[in-house]
Design an enzyme around this catalytic site. Structure first.
Site, PDB file in Angstrom:
ATOM      1  N   ARG A 266      43.717  34.258  40.500  1.00 53.21           N
ATOM      2  CA  ARG A 266      44.919  35.054  40.754  1.00 53.21           C
ATOM      3  C   ARG A 266      45.023  35.493  42.213  1.00 53.21           C
ATOM      4  NH1 ARG A 266      41.562  38.229  37.545  1.00 53.21           N
ATOM      5  NH2 ARG A 266      40.708  40.099  38.541  1.00 53.21           N
ATOM      6  N   ASP A 267      46.171  36.118  42.492  1.00 54.08           N
ATOM      7  CA  ASP A 267      46.453  36.819  43.752  1.00 54.08           C
ATOM      8  C   ASP A 267      46.523  35.891  44.967  1.00 54.08           C
ATOM      9  OD1 ASP A 267      46.148  38.904  41.965  1.00 54.08           O
ATOM     10  OD2 ASP A 267      44.146  39.452  42.664  1.00 54.08           O
TER      11      ASP A 267
ATOM     12  N   GLN B 156      53.350  45.627  42.278  1.00 50.26           N
ATOM     13  CA  GLN B 156      53.066  45.544  40.853  1.00 50.26           C
ATOM     14  C   GLN B 156      53.694  46.765  40.188  1.00 50.26           C
ATOM     15  OE1 GLN B 156      50.613  42.997  39.058  1.00 50.26           O
ATOM     16  NE2 GLN B 156      52.136  42.215  40.491  1.00 50.26           N
TER      17      GLN B 156
ATOM     18  N   TRP C 258      47.589  53.175  46.771  1.00 51.42           N
ATOM     19  CA  TRP C 258      46.887  54.450  46.845  1.00 51.42           C
ATOM     20  C   TRP C 258      46.945  55.087  45.470  1.00 51.42           C
ATOM     21  CZ3 TRP C 258      48.325  59.385  50.065  1.00 51.42           C
ATOM     22  CH2 TRP C 258      47.148  60.073  50.366  1.00 51.42           C
TER      23      TRP C 258
ATOM     24  N   SER D 165      49.788  39.779  41.052  1.00 51.79           N
ATOM     25  CA  SER D 165      49.934  39.918  42.503  1.00 51.79           C
ATOM     26  C   SER D 165      50.063  38.595  43.245  1.00 51.79           C
ATOM     27  CB  SER D 165      48.746  40.694  43.063  1.00 51.79           C
ATOM     28  OG  SER D 165      48.898  42.035  42.703  1.00 51.79           O
TER      29      SER D 165
ATOM     30  N   TRP E 107      55.084  52.948  36.822  1.00 50.23           N
ATOM     31  CA  TRP E 107      53.766  52.808  37.444  1.00 50.23           C
ATOM     32  C   TRP E 107      53.794  51.757  38.544  1.00 50.23           C
ATOM     33  CZ3 TRP E 107      48.368  53.658  37.104  1.00 50.23           C
ATOM     34  CH2 TRP E 107      47.559  52.601  37.522  1.00 50.23           C
TER      35      TRP E 107
ATOM     36  N   ASP F 178      49.240  47.172  43.006  1.00 48.24           N
ATOM     37  CA  ASP F 178      49.136  46.475  44.285  1.00 48.24           C
ATOM     38  C   ASP F 178      50.461  46.271  45.031  1.00 48.24           C
ATOM     39  OD1 ASP F 178      46.901  46.073  42.741  1.00 48.24           O
ATOM     40  OD2 ASP F 178      47.027  43.899  42.747  1.00 48.24           O
TER      41      ASP F 178
HETATM   42  C1  FRU Z   1      44.337  44.269  41.333  1.00 46.24           C
HETATM   43  C2  FRU Z   1      44.858  43.424  40.195  1.00 46.24           C
HETATM   44  C3  FRU Z   1      45.120  42.012  40.640  1.00 46.24           C
HETATM   45  C4  FRU Z   1      46.146  41.542  39.668  1.00 46.24           C
HETATM   46  C5  FRU Z   1      46.962  42.773  39.496  1.00 46.24           C
HETATM   47  C6  FRU Z   1      47.579  42.939  38.152  1.00 46.24           C
HETATM   48  O1  FRU Z   1      44.656  45.608  41.211  1.00 46.24           O
HETATM   49  O2  FRU Z   1      43.945  43.457  39.144  1.00 46.24           O
HETATM   50  O3  FRU Z   1      43.971  41.229  40.699  1.00 46.24           O
HETATM   51  O4  FRU Z   1      46.902  40.488  40.162  1.00 46.24           O
HETATM   52  O5  FRU Z   1      46.128  43.867  39.748  1.00 46.24           O
HETATM   53  O6  FRU Z   1      48.413  44.042  38.099  1.00 46.24           O
END
Ligand code: FRU
Length: 715
Positions: A411-412, A308, A539, A349, A289, A292
């Site tokens: 996060r991110d 991810q 996507w 992410s 799978w 991001d």
């Molecule tokens: C967005 C998200 C991010 C996180 C990641 C985890 O799609 O929820 O905020 O870091 O996916 O897979």
């Protein structure tokens, strides 16, 4: 019956009679009430549950339609459920059990003479997990002939404060139970271990140990028998050492570990990248799978796309950073996972930067390091960094985390170098005081960070900005003297404003970005040599039946343009995609009216790019049917509709230009010079390769029309 037959019949009957008396069902919980079982408290409800209770994850693995489920009124309720007395008459008592783990407070117990002589609890001791019931049993030979009762207790009130029980049976046949900590050892002589995966099977905790040391833990839907697909576990890094896979629990007759194979290439991959469900010019991982895009950066002549990745599942989970590289943004080579879950949690992410001035000190021999900045989503959830000087091998910084937890929902991180103030800036999503906020931090060396400002990224009263922020400067209408900062969120909504190195001030309320479906968490590339701002999105193209799932959009060039309504961002496919063109058709066509022959009648194409420029004239609609996907432009309302999904797409100087890309997994349509970008996941039918072009209501002037048959980007 002759004598021989009689003897045979006797011998056939005898062993059955001696070895296995019939099972005695103590309780199957199929009735409306608990009958003569004694109930205290409220946890067990008025009678057996019919499966899942309100606000509970799906309860599976029980028999029939009823079970004991002490989630009645949630986890906080407590109580006991006690059977009437019965006589132990078989060697085993077997049952199905699930729910929370707490030997003292959540237990199924066997009492003889008022003493607890056997006890079992559920499997879950942390958030996540599964409500599935599984077979367990007690050996009770020593109590045969004695009186006993079964008691179920729920005295737990926190998370996982409930137990699921069903089908309690006395039996002489040893039930197939669950074996704990089952292991298999492999000499590390090959590149991969191939794990058998059954989508939807119970997740097992699988630990990889190298020379006895645990390296990584994943939750994996192992196939006990026939797998749906094989997930490659890359073990190249530990060549020559001893690898062990340990599984927390497995049914005794599971073939999962025995079925694991080892080899240097992917298993069942003769059609790799040609699979019927594989996007042919949209990046997707070989197996597993993706969500991001992460760490998008240009470094040493290559675009790097991390993502991810769940290497061991068709759905989300076990977040690793997968890694792919490309020299042209079109042809991608997947290189294997670079950030693996560790003691700080799964790898969520983040972004990447080239540290040109070696502020971090990770550089080597004058080579600036590539630095990844990621979220380790454990408890606490923190930000970490990793570095590389060859773009292949990455090392996590020993001083991690570089930023501790602000709240659990932080996060991110998106990091960039702010030349004007000569510092690094981190844009971090933080769920803070009940709001979605963006925290800005600054740093000199990527290792120590100071809070600079907090914003909800919008004008007062505006909407909130949700996760995966990106932040960059774009020239207005190509004019470098008129640059603006853009703050972009996961849903692709964005705000335009100013930034002084510490604080972002939006000029106006947030704007809507892309107009299609399944587009999320896009990220732009750092350090693109020609200065373009190139974005790539997750996507959400679902590919059922394939050993992989989801993909990325095509890379998009972002620009900012001044419109009557204010500045707007535009999305256009990068010019590099022209490399996909295999056969191009230009049409000598000046107008099109209803009843005209379909200009595209002679064409058949699976992968296709269509470009057209027209003036509507008195046509009310200009319509393409691309292999059954309807792309309809409403000239009156100035709206684009793709597969029935509509969005505004204004005419520009009286004209409309459409660009349509069609892949196996969907279409991406661009209108109004990139002001309207509509990605639409769609599982196209390979048999239908027909294209139609028509107008409705009147005659449109066609300035030009071209169709390009495309080739696959996979080599
Ligand atoms: C967005 C998200 C991010 C996180 C990641 C985890 O799609 O929820 O905020 O870091 O996916 O897979």
């Amino acid at each position: 019956m002759d004598k021989m037959r009689l003897v045979l019949a006797f011998w056939l009957w005898l062993p059955v009679g001696i070895c296995c008396a019939e099972d005695i069902v103590i309780a199957d919980f199929e009735q409306e009430t608990y009958g003569d079982w004694a109930v205290t408290g409220t946890a067990f409800g008025p009678g057996p549950a019919r499966g899942t209770l309100p606000h509970q994850m799906i309860v599976e693995g029980f028999l029939g339609s009823g079970l004991v489920n002490s989630y009645f009124e949630g986890d906080s309720s407590i109580g006991t459920l006690t059977s009437p007395e019965f006589q132990i008459g078989r060697k085993y008592i077997a049952f199905l059990i699930g729910g929370g783990q707490d030997e003292d407070k959540l237990a199924l117990q066997l009492l003889v003479d008022g003493q607890v002589v056997r006890s079992s609890t559920g499997p879950n001791d942390k958030a996540g997990g599964s409500e599935a019931l599984e077979q367990q049993s007690w050996e009770v030979t020593e109590f045969v002939g004695q009186k006993a009762v079964i008691r179920i207790i729920d005295q737990a009130t926190g998370g996982w404060g409930h137990l699921n029980v069903d089908h309690i049976v006395q039996t002489d046949t040893k039930p197939k139970g669950l074996a704990s900590n089952v292991e298999r050892t492999f000499p590390a002589t090959t590149r991969y271990l191939h794990l058998p995966i059954k989508n939807g099977a119970k997740k097992r905790v699988v630990t990889l140990l190298v020379n006895g040391q645990p390296i990584v833990r994943n939750d994996i839907e192992l196939a006990d028998a026939e797998p749906d697909w094989w997930a490659p576990m890359e073990v190249q890094a530990w060549q020559g050492q001893t690898l062990t896979l340990r599984v927390d629990k497995l049914p005794e007759d599971s073939r999962a570990l025995a079925n694991i194979e080892t080899s240097d290439s992917l298993k069942d991959a003769t059609d790799l990248y040609r699979e019927i469900g594989r996007g042919q010019f949209h990046f997707s991982p070989r197996r597993g799978w993706n969500n991001d895009p992460n760490g998008c950066v240009f470094y040493n002549g290559e675009y790097h796309l991390f993502f991810q990745h769940n290497p061991y599942g068709w759905g989300w989970g076990n977040m690793h950073w997968g890694h792919a590289v490309s020299r042209d943004l079109v042809h991608w080579e997947e290189l294997g996972d670079k950030l693996l879950p560790d003691d700080m949690g799964p790898m969520f992410s983040g972004s990447a930067v080239v540290d040109w001035n070696n502020t971090s000190g990770f550089g080597k021999d004058g080579q600036p390091p590539l630095v990844l900045i990621y979220t380790a989503a454990g408890n606490p959830t923190v930000q970490g960094i990793a570095y590389s000087t060859d773009g292949r091998k990455f090392t996590k910084y020993s001083g991690n985390p570089v930023l501790g937890q602000i709240t659990g929902g932080n996060r991110d991180p998106k990091v960039f170098w702010h030349e004007e103030t000569k510092q690094w800036v981190m844009v971090l999503y933080v769920e803070w005081q009940g709001k979605h906020t963006i925290h800005f931090f600054t740093s000199q060396n990527l290792k120590e960070w100071q809070l600079a400002s907090i914003t909800n990224g919008d004008a007062p009263g505006g909407r909130f900005l949700f996760e995966c922020p990106d932040f960059f400067e774009l020239p207005m209408d190509g004019d470098d003297a008129r640059k603006k900062w853009v703050l972009l969120a996961a849903d692709s909504n964005y705000a335009v404003g100013t930034f002084d190195g510490k604080q972002f001030l939006p000029d106006a309320t947030r704007l809507i970005g892309q107009r299609g479906k399944g587009f999320y968490a896009a990220q732009s590339f750092s350090d693109v040599p020609d200065g373009r701002r190139i974005l790539i999105g997750w996507w959400q193209t679902e590919t059922k039946g394939m050993p992989f799932n989801q993909s990325m959009t095509v890379p998009l060039e972002l620009k900012l343009t001044q419109t009557d309504d204010g500045p707007r961002m535009t999305f256009e496919p990068v010019k590099e995609l022209e490399a996909l063109r295999e056969k191009s058709h230009r049409f000598e066509l000046t107008s099109l009216q209803p009843g005209d022959k379909n200009p595209l009648d002679d064409l058949r194409a699976e992968l296709v790019e269509v470009r057209v420029e027209f003036e509507p004239g008195d046509a009310t609609e200009v319509v393409f049917n691309i292999r059954d996907v309807m792309v309809e432009y409403d000239c009156v309302k100035q709206e684009l509709s793709v597969a029935g999904h509509r969005a505004p797409a204004p005419l520009i100087a009286g004209k409309q230009r459409l660009v349509i890309y069609c892949d196996r997994t969907g279409v991406e349509v661009f209108a109004s010079d990139g002001r309207c970008y509509m990605p639409m996941p769609y599982n196209t039918n390979r048999e239908n390769q027909r294209l139609f072009f028509e107008t409705r209501g009147g005659t449109a002037t066609i300035r030009w029309l071209e169709v390009h048959e495309l080739k696959s980007a996979w080599r």
